[in-house]
Motif scaffolding. Structure first.
Motif, short mmCIF file in Angstrom:
data_model
loop_
_atom_site.label_atom_id
_atom_site.label_comp_id
_atom_site.label_asym_id
_atom_site.label_seq_id
_atom_site.Cartn_x
_atom_site.Cartn_y
_atom_site.Cartn_z
N TYR A 101 0.80 -1.23 0.00
CA TYR A 101 0.00 0.00 0.00
C TYR A 101 0.83 1.27 0.00
O TYR A 101 0.32 2.34 -0.30
N VAL A 102 2.07 1.15 0.43
CA VAL A 102 2.87 2.36 0.62
C VAL A 102 4.15 2.24 -0.19
O VAL A 102 4.79 1.18 -0.19
N GLU A 103 4.50 3.32 -0.88
CA GLU A 103 5.74 3.29 -1.66
C GLU A 103 6.93 3.63 -0.77
O GLU A 103 6.79 4.34 0.22
N GLY A 104 8.08 3.15 -1.19
CA GLY A 104 9.32 3.57 -0.53
C GLY A 104 9.53 2.95 0.85
O GLY A 104 10.18 3.53 1.70
N ALA A 145 -4.55 6.07 6.05
CA ALA A 145 -3.85 6.19 7.33
C ALA A 145 -2.40 5.69 7.22
O ALA A 145 -1.48 6.32 7.73
N LEU A 146 -2.22 4.57 6.52
CA LEU A 146 -0.85 4.03 6.39
C LEU A 146 0.05 5.03 5.66
O LEU A 146 1.20 5.24 6.02
N LYS A 147 -0.52 5.67 4.62
CA LYS A 147 0.28 6.64 3.85
C LYS A 147 0.58 7.87 4.68
O LYS A 147 1.71 8.37 4.68
N LEU A 148 -0.43 8.38 5.39
CA LEU A 148 -0.21 9.57 6.22
C LEU A 148 0.84 9.30 7.29
O LEU A 148 1.74 10.10 7.53
N LEU A 149 0.71 8.15 7.94
CA LEU A 149 1.68 7.81 8.99
C LEU A 149 3.07 7.68 8.39
O LEU A 149 4.06 8.15 8.96
N ASN A 150 3.14 7.06 7.20
CA ASN A 150 4.44 6.88 6.56
C ASN A 150 5.10 8.23 6.27
O ASN A 150 6.26 8.45 6.57
N ASP A 151 4.29 9.14 5.68
CA ASP A 151 4.83 10.47 5.34
C ASP A 151 5.33 11.18 6.59
O ASP A 151 6.42 11.75 6.59
N ASN A 152 4.53 11.14 7.64
CA ASN A 152 4.88 11.94 8.82
C ASN A 152 5.92 11.29 9.72
O ASN A 152 6.70 11.98 10.36
#
Ligand code: ASP
Ligand code: MG
Length: 440
Positions: free
Chosen positions: A230-233, A427-434
């Motif tokens: 679900y999340v890149e990088g 949520a997974l993306k937001l948490l990853n970014d932050n």
């Protein structure tokens, strides 16, 4: 001495077997624990089912199909005719064994003897390949030193005494090969450590011989900091403690079952997750040491049901929680997360097969609301209590997502949040970014 365990895909073809042989042949002392080639144990399970169903035609057909697969492997694996015929001769014997069972009195011990053939075949082919290529190795029979009691529980002491004794016979040997998964029970029959048990074998043998390290080689490069689907990088986490690894395991992060590494943990032996496709990558190093500080990983688990029980009678009452817990216990359903207020309790379960019966009884205590299709998002790390701001940082990151429950303080390794599954990816993306991207 180190333990190197290779899973089914790592030895899943002639090419992979050759690569593993080259990888382990570096002059360091080690025991190589092998799974069955990928797909084999599943095929054996199918054959067993046909025997139980008294469908001998289907059993014969499934055995022939598996035999074909191995005949092809042998052709690709060996160069010399003498080794090709040695390998074929061995396979012939193993497949004759699979065919000899009769449908009329097929028993559980027959089932276990059949299930063991995958590991017996993979290790024998591997050893033969080493021999043909003048790689000095000794094949050890795991049935001689991996022992379980009548409940199927490993006998650690016996495993330790027996495995050390076996190794003493070969003081000069550097490379040993043995089977994962299989063991012997107190009746002296072949048994196994349950599906996926080869990791457990590696950890048990490692603990038994006081190994320096247990390496688990698979087709992924360790535990990732977030879900790569679900999340890149995302990236592999360099170091984790056994406790952090256990928290992540519940969330289905591609990691070992916590029970399977317990013997290594108890003996303080590090477990390293390595990638067969990329052997030089560091992988993930799991030890008793609490290494590194702060947030390390995010994982999520779907199919969660959240239940809220509200009752005026809860106010200042004791014994209220016990009554709730007893209902779940009676229905053999484990509770994963809990949050309480003075007049209400919210909790989550991941198995709702007994939900109706549970709800009926809970309604006698108070008013009940149920939310299905929930997801637990779990943030794992070494969040020492003196350090401030972890919780705020996590909640700020997902201020845009509505939160159903929060659990913080159960251990210092985890903050869990329950949200609607439809908001999971966001949520997974937001948490990853932050938590990760902005930091780096
Ligand atoms: N071959 C067994 C299985 O597939 C054991 C293992 O691979 O760990 O379950
Ligand atoms: Mg496996």
């Amino acid at each position: 001495m180190k333990i190197y365990k290779f899973g089914g895909t790592s030895v899943g073809s002639a090419e992979r077997i050759k690569a593993v042989s080259a990888l382990v042949n570096d002059g360091d002392k080690k025991i190589v624990v092998l799974s069955a080639m990928s797909g084999t144990t599943n095929s054996l399970v199918e054959i067993i089912e046909y025997y139980y169903k008294k469908n001998s035609d289907a059993a014969t057909e499934a055995i022939a199909e598996l035999e074909n697969k191995y005949t092809k492997v042998v052709k690709e694996l060996f160069k010399n005719d003498s080794y090709i015929s040695k390998a074929n001769c061995f396979l012939k014997e193993r497949f004759a064994f699979l065919k000899h069972f009769s449908c009329s009195n097929f028993s559980i011990s027959d089932e276990k003897a059949i299930l063991a053939q995958g590991e017996i075949i993979s290790t024998n082919l591997f050893q033969l390949y080493n021999e043909e290529n003048k790689i000095d190795s000794v094949l050890l029979n795991a049935l001689e030193f991996v022992k379980v009691d009548s409940d199927g529980e490993p006998l650690l002491n016996e495993i330790s005494v027996l495995s050390k004794k076996v190794l003493e016979k070969y003081p000069k040997t550097k490379l040993f090969v043995t089977q994962g998964f299989i063991c012997t029970n107190p009746e002296g029959q072949i048994d196994n450590l349950k599906r996926g048990g080869s990791d457990y074998s590696a950890s048990l043998i490692g603990a038994g011989i006081d190994a320096e390290e247990v390496q688990i080689w698979t087709d992924i490069d360790g535990v990732h900091n977030n879900d790569p689907r679900y999340v890149e990088g995302t990236y592999p986490i360099a170091k984790l403690s056994f406790d952090e690894a256990a928290e992540l395991a519940y969330f289905g992060a591609k990691i070992l079952h916590p029970a399977s590494i317990l013997p290594a943990k108890h003996k303080n032996i590090p477990v390293v997750l390595k990638n067969t496709m990329e052997p030089s990558a560091a992988g993930t190093y799991i030890s008793n040491e609490n290494v590194g500080e702060g947030i390390k990983a995010i994982a999520a688990k779907d199919n969660i049901t959240a239940i809220k029980i509200k009752s005026g009678r809860m106010l200042l009452a004791y014994g209220f929680m016990r009554r709730i817990f007893e209902i779940f216990e009676k229905h053999k359903t484990s509770i994963d997360m809990i949050a309480t207020s003075e007049v209400a309790v919210s909790l989550t379960i991941d198995n709702d097969s007994k939900l109706d019966a549970i709800l009926n009884e809970l309604r006698e205590i108070g008013s009940v609301t149920v939310d299905k299709n929930q997801t637990i998002v779990c943030v794992v790390g070494n969040m020492i209590s003196e350090a401030k701001g972890f919780a705020a940082q996590i909640l700020n990151s997902i201020s845009d997502v509505s939160v159903r429950m929060i659990s913080y303080g159960g251990s210092r390794h985890n903050i869990s949040i329950v949200i609607d599954t439809e908001n999971k990816i966001k949520a997974l993306k937001l948490l990853n970014d932050n938590l990760f991207t902005k930091k780096n």
